[in-house]
Motif scaffolding. Structure first.
Motif, mmCIF file in Angstrom:
data_model
loop_
_atom_site.group_PDB
_atom_site.id
_atom_site.type_symbol
_atom_site.label_atom_id
_atom_site.label_comp_id
_atom_site.label_asym_id
_atom_site.label_seq_id
_atom_site.Cartn_x
_atom_site.Cartn_y
_atom_site.Cartn_z
ATOM 1 N N GLN A 26 0.831 -1.204 0.000
ATOM 2 C CA GLN A 26 0.000 0.000 0.000
ATOM 3 C C GLN A 26 0.866 1.254 0.000
ATOM 4 N N ASP A 30 0.744 4.012 -2.920
ATOM 5 C CA ASP A 30 0.450 5.423 -2.632
ATOM 6 C C ASP A 30 1.517 6.333 -3.232
ATOM 7 N N ARG A 34 1.240 9.022 -6.397
ATOM 8 C CA ARG A 34 1.667 10.412 -6.243
ATOM 9 C C ARG A 34 2.607 10.800 -7.385
#
Length: 125
Positions: A26, A30, A34
């Motif tokens: 995760q 993430d 980004r």
């Protein structure tokens, strides 16, 4: 002063731990999202090299595990034509997105990559 300390402690306790732990699938996802949102400027972000290195290390570990399994006669966990499976970066990100978030948060990047490879290269048993 005491009120300030209590406020800091309260914020520390009540702040949700939304950020996944480093090394988790995760957390990697993430950070990848980004960077992806930056478009071509992502290549200039210092996190780009770290993400690439983490993915490369996870992939190398999985390939090494497969070679070791083949040598020792244990079953292999994914059935690509070679131990070094092909997996594009967007294909990998899409594969990570397909894993439920609750599972991704508990998985290492290596476990998640193995799952993506198993889906792409299933073994006929």
């Amino acid at each position: 002063m005491r009120k300030l300390v209590l406020l800091v402690l309260l914020l520390a306790v009540t702040t949700p731990a939304s950020a996944a732990p480093p090394g988790s699938a995760q957390n990697f996802l993430d950070r990848a999202h980004r960077l992806k949102s930056k478009g071509p400027f992502a290549f200039f972000d210092s996190d780009y090299g770290r993400l690439k290195a983490e993915a490369t290390a996870a992939g190398k570990g999985i390939g090494d595990d497969r070679i070791a399994a083949e040598k020792s006669g244990r079953p292999i966990l994914y059935c690509s034509p070679s131990a070094r499976a092909e997996l594009g970066s967007f294909e990998f990100i899409d594969g990570l997105d397909a894993i439920p978030a609750a599972e991704r948060a508990r998985m290492s990047l290596k476990e998640a990559m193995l799952r993506v490879l198993q889906k792409k290269y299933p073994c006929r048993r």
